[in-house]
Motif scaffolding. Structure first.
Motif: not given
Length: 379
Positions: A50-61
């Motif tokens: 899940x790390x890749x998705x979490x990183x992209x999501x946190x960047x967007x947030x």
């Protein structure tokens, strides 16, 4: 060898009852190394998944959170609402990873010892505050094992970490030149692989520690010979009491059996070693029923009661032995003996009629059809 308070050696392995009682109290073998390795392994796999998705999501947030309209900056309630939305979105984003970690926290203890819930562990024990007892634990086999594990942790994890940092040093420096999203995604992946590598070393410790904890737990629960004997008495009953109860049961059964002898139609004897009492009611029974049987002294008592109550006594050794060994009390006689028993009952009824009404005395049947395998060789 361990000893109990009475100085007796605990040389016996713990019984199933002792292990069950220990589990009910929450005292089961646990391996901290196993728990740690499983949790870290689950965390690293979750981070890689899940790390890749979490990183992209946190960047967007963070991009949305740091991009504010002018009117929002001057409205405290709108800023608070934006902050709450940011926290909620971040929590939802990392929820799968948290779920994997929480699940591993609950499942890892079940790998050794199984599920055990008890409030005994929550009760305070003053003995745990005893410094002398603490010193004994420090210099015990358990303390030595903990020292060895600590040294191995430092050597394995420290050595592996040094190797990984040295190997990935250039890649770590390159992160400073990347954008936030790329840097976060790459650092998350690197951290996941780092954790996975560390877990590989902890698994080695867990493989060594788990059998030791099981052995240590069973050693702590060892029993003395007296404890084993007392437990057997409690679970299976005192042999003396059981013997007395068995004697009383036999005596009661014997008394009930003797009470049926006066109701019998005939007593067939060996003539001295065996005696059986048969009863037959053609309206209620399909075949004659055995109401009493015995050998030696019991046989003598059956004959005595039969004489006192005018029950006919017939000497037919093969038939008496065959019924004695093939039929239980209150059971019908075997079909293979129907003809022989019918001949005896017919003789008894004829003898009774001759006695009451007068007439010729019947002849006692001698060639009875009794299969050899039902009485020969029986003792």
């Amino acid at each position: 060898m361990a000893e109990n308070e009475d100085g007796q050696e605990k040389s016996e392995q713990p019984s199933a009852t002792k292990l069950d009682e220990s589990k009910k109290k929450g005292d089961v073998p646990r391996s901290k190394e196993m728990n740690t390795s499983v949790i870290l392994l689950a965390s690293s796999l979750g981070l890689l998944s899940f790390g890749g998705g979490i990183g992209d999501g946190l960047a967007e947030i963070m991009r949305k959170a740091l991009t504010m309209d002018r009117e929002v900056m001057y409205e405290p309630m709108l800023m608070l609402s934006r902050a709450v939305d940011t926290l909620v979105d971040s929590f939802v984003l990392i929820l799968p990873l948290l779920g994997v970690i929480i699940l591993s926290v609950f499942l890892s203890p079940l790998m050794i010892g199984g599920f055990a819930m008890s409030n005994e562990k929550l009760k305070p024990k003053l003995s745990n505050l005893n410094p002398i007892k603490g010193m004994k634990k420090l210099f015990s086999v358990q303390g030595l094992m903990e020292l060895v594990k600590s040294i191995l942790k430092v050597l394995l994890i420290g050595g592996l970490s040094t190797f990984l940092i040295w190997t990935l040093f250039d890649d770590v420096l390159m992160l400073s030149r990347a954008g936030f999203a790329q840097a976060y995604s790459q650092s998350t992946e690197m951290t996941g692989w780092y954790f996975l590598a560390v877990c590989s070393t902890l698994i080695i410790l867990a493989v060594v520690d788990a059998p030791f904890q099981i052995w240590q737990h069973r050693k702590k629960l060892r029993m003395t010979k007296k404890e084993v004997k007392d437990e057997r008495k409690n679970t299976e009953g005192n042999p003396e009491v059981k013997s007395k109860i068995r004697s009383m049961q036999i005596e009661t059964a014997m008394r009930r059996m003797m009470e049926q002898v006066p109701k019998a139609d005939v007593v067939i004897t060996n003539p001295t070693h065996f005696a059986i009492a048969l009863q037959y009611d053609d309206e209620k029974m399909r075949a004659p029923k055995l109401v009493a049987k015995g050998s030696e002294l019991v046989a003598a008592r059956i004959r005595e009661i039969a004489e006192e109550n005018n029950v006919p006594i017939v000497s037919a050794p093969p038939l008496a032995r065959a019924v004695y060994f093939s039929t239980d009390i209150d059971d019908e006689i075997p079909a293979r003996l129907y003809l022989a028993i019918a001949q005896i009952l017919a003789y008894v009824y004829q003898l009774k009629r001759a006695t009451e009404e007068g007439g010729e005395t019947p002849v006692m049947p001698v060639d009875l059809d009794v299969p050899d395998d039902m009485w020969k060789g029986k003792h």
